[in-house]
Design a protein around this motif. Structure first.
Motif, PDB file in Angstrom:
ATOM      1  N   TYR A 132      -7.533 -19.639  39.676  1.00  0.00           N
ATOM      2  CA  TYR A 132      -6.702 -19.131  38.585  1.00  0.00           C
ATOM      3  C   TYR A 132      -5.988 -17.834  38.949  1.00  0.00           C
ATOM      4  CZ  TYR A 132      -8.585 -22.689  35.495  1.00  0.00           C
ATOM      5  OH  TYR A 132      -8.918 -23.876  34.917  1.00  0.00           O
ATOM      6  N   ALA A 133      -6.631 -16.974  39.737  1.00  0.00           N
ATOM      7  CA  ALA A 133      -5.977 -15.723  40.137  1.00  0.00           C
ATOM      8  C   ALA A 133      -4.782 -16.004  41.055  1.00  0.00           C
ATOM      9  CB  ALA A 133      -6.977 -14.806  40.834  1.00  0.00           C
ATOM     10  N   VAL A 187       2.656 -18.566  40.021  1.00  0.00           N
ATOM     11  CA  VAL A 187       3.539 -18.955  38.914  1.00  0.00           C
ATOM     12  C   VAL A 187       4.288 -17.729  38.390  1.00  0.00           C
ATOM     13  CG1 VAL A 187       3.595 -19.890  36.565  1.00  0.00           C
ATOM     14  CG2 VAL A 187       2.176 -20.969  38.297  1.00  0.00           C
ATOM     15  N   GLY A 188       3.620 -16.573  38.323  1.00  0.00           N
ATOM     16  CA  GLY A 188       4.293 -15.349  37.895  1.00  0.00           C
ATOM     17  C   GLY A 188       5.447 -14.980  38.815  1.00  0.00           C
ATOM     18  N   ASP A 189       5.253 -15.117  40.126  1.00  0.00           N
ATOM     19  CA  ASP A 189       6.328 -14.846  41.078  1.00  0.00           C
ATOM     20  C   ASP A 189       7.482 -15.829  40.902  1.00  0.00           C
ATOM     21  OD1 ASP A 189       4.903 -12.736  42.117  1.00  0.00           O
ATOM     22  OD2 ASP A 189       4.167 -13.853  43.866  1.00  0.00           O
ATOM     23  N   GLY A 248       5.212  -6.972  33.361  1.00  0.00           N
ATOM     24  CA  GLY A 248       3.903  -7.596  33.448  1.00  0.00           C
ATOM     25  C   GLY A 248       3.760  -8.901  32.692  1.00  0.00           C
ATOM     26  N   GLY A 249       4.761  -9.324  31.998  1.00  0.00           N
ATOM     27  CA  GLY A 249       4.671 -10.569  31.243  1.00  0.00           C
ATOM     28  C   GLY A 249       4.624 -11.801  32.131  1.00  0.00           C
ATOM     29  N   ALA A 250       5.168 -11.687  33.330  1.00  0.00           N
ATOM     30  CA  ALA A 250       5.184 -12.836  34.232  1.00  0.00           C
ATOM     31  C   ALA A 250       3.772 -13.252  34.619  1.00  0.00           C
ATOM     32  CB  ALA A 250       6.003 -12.519  35.480  1.00  0.00           C
ATOM     33  N   THR A 251       2.898 -12.275  34.819  1.00  0.00           N
ATOM     34  CA  THR A 251       1.516 -12.597  35.185  1.00  0.00           C
ATOM     35  C   THR A 251       0.792 -13.271  34.026  1.00  0.00           C
ATOM     36  OG1 THR A 251       1.498 -10.700  36.668  1.00  0.00           O
ATOM     37  CG2 THR A 251      -0.627 -11.645  36.088  1.00  0.00           C
ATOM     38  N   VAL A 252       1.010 -12.774  32.819  1.00  0.00           N
ATOM     39  CA  VAL A 252       0.376 -13.376  31.638  1.00  0.00           C
ATOM     40  C   VAL A 252       0.882 -14.794  31.431  1.00  0.00           C
ATOM     41  CG1 VAL A 252       0.110 -13.206  29.139  1.00  0.00           C
ATOM     42  CG2 VAL A 252      -0.023 -11.145  30.548  1.00  0.00           C
ATOM     43  N   PHE A 253       2.202 -14.968  31.502  1.00  0.00           N
ATOM     44  CA  PHE A 253       2.758 -16.314  31.369  1.00  0.00           C
ATOM     45  C   PHE A 253       2.290 -17.208  32.522  1.00  0.00           C
ATOM     46  CE2 PHE A 253       6.400 -14.290  28.906  1.00  0.00           C
ATOM     47  CZ  PHE A 253       5.892 -14.691  27.689  1.00  0.00           C
ATOM     48  N   ILE A 312      -0.617 -17.053  34.094  1.00  0.00           N
ATOM     49  CA  ILE A 312      -1.995 -17.471  33.811  1.00  0.00           C
ATOM     50  C   ILE A 312      -2.002 -18.617  32.809  1.00  0.00           C
ATOM     51  CG2 ILE A 312      -4.159 -16.757  32.701  1.00  0.00           C
ATOM     52  CD1 ILE A 312      -3.656 -13.963  33.873  1.00  0.00           C
ATOM     53  N   VAL A 313      -1.247 -18.471  31.745  1.00  0.00           N
ATOM     54  CA  VAL A 313      -1.230 -19.498  30.695  1.00  0.00           C
ATOM     55  C   VAL A 313      -0.663 -20.813  31.221  1.00  0.00           C
ATOM     56  CG1 VAL A 313      -0.199 -20.105  28.466  1.00  0.00           C
ATOM     57  CG2 VAL A 313      -1.129 -17.813  28.829  1.00  0.00           C
ATOM     58  N   LEU A 314       0.455 -20.739  31.927  1.00  0.00           N
ATOM     59  CA  LEU A 314       1.077 -21.968  32.429  1.00  0.00           C
ATOM     60  C   LEU A 314       0.217 -22.655  33.487  1.00  0.00           C
ATOM     61  CD1 LEU A 314       4.812 -20.860  32.693  1.00  0.00           C
ATOM     62  CD2 LEU A 314       3.828 -22.491  31.085  1.00  0.00           C
ATOM     63  N   PHE A 315      -0.310 -21.883  34.422  1.00  0.00           N
ATOM     64  CA  PHE A 315      -1.126 -22.485  35.488  1.00  0.00           C
ATOM     65  C   PHE A 315      -2.413 -23.063  34.918  1.00  0.00           C
ATOM     66  CE2 PHE A 315      -4.010 -22.521  39.125  1.00  0.00           C
ATOM     67  CZ  PHE A 315      -3.220 -23.183  40.056  1.00  0.00           C
ATOM     68  N   ALA A 316      -3.101 -22.303  34.086  1.00  0.00           N
ATOM     69  CA  ALA A 316      -4.358 -22.793  33.501  1.00  0.00           C
ATOM     70  C   ALA A 316      -4.109 -24.009  32.618  1.00  0.00           C
ATOM     71  CB  ALA A 316      -5.048 -21.691  32.709  1.00  0.00           C
ATOM     72  N   GLY A 317      -3.014 -24.005  31.883  1.00  0.00           N
ATOM     73  CA  GLY A 317      -2.713 -25.134  31.004  1.00  0.00           C
ATOM     74  C   GLY A 317      -2.393 -26.410  31.741  1.00  0.00           C
ATOM     75  N   THR A 318      -1.822 -26.292  32.916  1.00  0.00           N
ATOM     76  CA  THR A 318      -1.478 -27.500  33.665  1.00  0.00           C
ATOM     77  C   THR A 318      -2.579 -27.944  34.613  1.00  0.00           C
ATOM     78  OG1 THR A 318      -0.346 -26.174  35.339  1.00  0.00           O
ATOM     79  CG2 THR A 318       1.001 -27.067  33.566  1.00  0.00           C
TER      80      THR A 318
END
Length: 147
Positions: free
Chosen positions: A28-29, A35-37, A53-58, A60-66
């Motif tokens: 996940y890290a 995905v943030g990059d 910093g929103g890219a990292t949060v988004f 995490i959500v997108l990668f974990a969700g998929t």
């Protein structure tokens, strides 16, 4: 004799769970950073959310969700059972088996197609393999060295 065997079984389960937790944390890290990059590269340069910093949060959500729905422990369990039954003590086996078992997940969980099989992106496979390497090494440290 039986208590020693049962103790070994319990320790193998505990070591497997701890190794899986480490592998998921690494997965996940690394996935969130990737995905943030990608989000930062695709967004306009003056986007305030992604630049603060929103890219990292988004990510995490997108990668974990998929990724989360496709995760399975079966390939890793097979690698652990083979290593324990064959009494493999080599760290190379557990690191490579961990990487292969996690790298197999995107291939196995990929969409079924009628033509040629689709191979996931190289970065995606690298993230899964690196997380599997970490999990395999942790398992070897905890239980595999004394198989």
């Amino acid at each position: 004799m039986i208590l020693r065997y049962l103790g070994r079984v319990v320790w193998v389960v505990v070591a497997f769970v701890l190794a899986a937790v480490v592998a998921l944390a690494v997965l996940y890290a690394l996935g969130a950073m990737w995905v943030g990059d990608e989000l930062r590269a695709a967004a306009p340069p003056d986007d305030p959310i992604l630049s603060h910093g929103g890219a990292t949060v988004f990510g995490i959500v997108l990668f974990a969700g998929t990724v989360t729905p496709a995760l399975t422990a079966l390939p890793a369990l097979i690698a652990v059972v083979v290593g324990e039954v064959m009494r493999v003590r080599s760290w190379i086996y557990y690191v490579l088996a961990g990487g292969a078992s996690l790298a197999a997940i995107p291939v196995l969980a990929g969409p079924a197609s009628t033509g040629l099989p689709e191979i996931p992106a190289g970065e995606y496979m690298t993230i899964f393999a690196a997380a599997g390497f970490a999990g395999g090494f942790i398992y070897w440290l905890l239980a595999g060295a004394r198989a």
